[in-house]
Motif scaffolding. Structure first.
Motif, PDB file in Angstrom:
ATOM      1  N   SER A  88     -15.144   2.489   6.018  1.00 23.62           N
ATOM      2  CA  SER A  88     -14.210   3.604   5.984  1.00 23.62           C
ATOM      3  C   SER A  88     -12.975   3.232   5.173  1.00 23.62           C
ATOM      4  N   SER A  89     -12.356   4.252   4.616  1.00 20.50           N
ATOM      5  CA  SER A  89     -11.165   3.988   3.815  1.00 20.50           C
ATOM      6  C   SER A  89      -9.969   3.740   4.737  1.00 20.50           C
ATOM      7  N   PRO A  90      -9.036   2.908   4.289  1.00 18.15           N
ATOM      8  CA  PRO A  90      -7.874   2.590   5.135  1.00 18.15           C
ATOM      9  C   PRO A  90      -6.956   3.794   5.294  1.00 18.15           C
ATOM     10  N   LYS A  91      -6.209   3.802   6.390  1.00 19.05           N
ATOM     11  CA  LYS A  91      -5.225   4.864   6.619  1.00 19.05           C
ATOM     12  C   LYS A  91      -3.951   4.511   5.868  1.00 19.05           C
ATOM     13  N   TYR A  92      -3.507   5.440   5.052  1.00 22.62           N
ATOM     14  CA  TYR A  92      -2.292   5.232   4.278  1.00 22.62           C
ATOM     15  C   TYR A  92      -1.074   5.540   5.152  1.00 22.62           C
ATOM     16  N   PRO A  93       0.079   4.931   4.857  1.00 23.60           N
ATOM     17  CA  PRO A  93       1.281   5.145   5.677  1.00 23.60           C
ATOM     18  C   PRO A  93       1.685   6.619   5.713  1.00 23.60           C
ATOM     19  N   LYS A  94       1.876   7.114   6.906  1.00 28.80           N
ATOM     20  CA  LYS A  94       2.256   8.512   7.105  1.00 28.80           C
ATOM     21  C   LYS A  94       3.704   8.739   6.668  1.00 28.80           C
TER      22      LYS A  94
ATOM     23  N   THR B 265       4.849   2.114  -1.973  1.00 26.12           N
ATOM     24  CA  THR B 265       5.166   3.459  -1.507  1.00 26.12           C
ATOM     25  C   THR B 265       6.676   3.664  -1.446  1.00 26.12           C
TER      26      THR B 265
ATOM     27  N   TYR C 208       2.801  -2.867   0.773  1.00 24.76           N
ATOM     28  CA  TYR C 208       1.811  -3.098   1.812  1.00 24.76           C
ATOM     29  C   TYR C 208       0.663  -3.906   1.230  1.00 24.76           C
TER      30      TYR C 208
ATOM     31  N   ALA D  43      -6.900  -2.483   6.814  1.00 21.86           N
ATOM     32  CA  ALA D  43      -5.677  -1.776   7.212  1.00 21.86           C
ATOM     33  C   ALA D  43      -4.503  -2.265   6.366  1.00 21.86           C
TER      34      ALA D  43
END
Length: 73
Positions: free
Chosen positions: A2-8, A28, A40, A46
């Motif tokens: 799965s692709s990583p979650k990017y910073p919200k 970012t 990051y 992650a």
């Protein structure tokens, strides 16, 4: 995988890839302001925040991004 979650709440400006074409870092800033930039590192699928600075170059130098990517300058 799965692709990583990017910073919200942050906008990705740059993705840093190593010589094997694997994503290693992202740069970012907050959606509303580019007063500070955040670096990051992609670790175990992650994003782990390394630090913040007023300029991308400052972060790249502080965390030896070129060296970790295998770029020789």
């Amino acid at each position: 995988m799965s692709s990583p979650k990017y910073p919200k709440g942050e906008r990705v400006w740059v993705g840093y890839y190593d010589t094997g074409h694997e994503l290693r870092f992202i740069l970012t800033s907050k959606e509303s302001s580019r007063e500070y930039f955040f670096l990051y590192e992609l670790v175990d699928g992650a994003f782990k925040k390394l630090g913040r600075a007023r300029s991308p170059k400052e972060l790249e130098a502080k965390f030896d991004v070129d060296k970790k990517l295998g770029v020789v300058r």
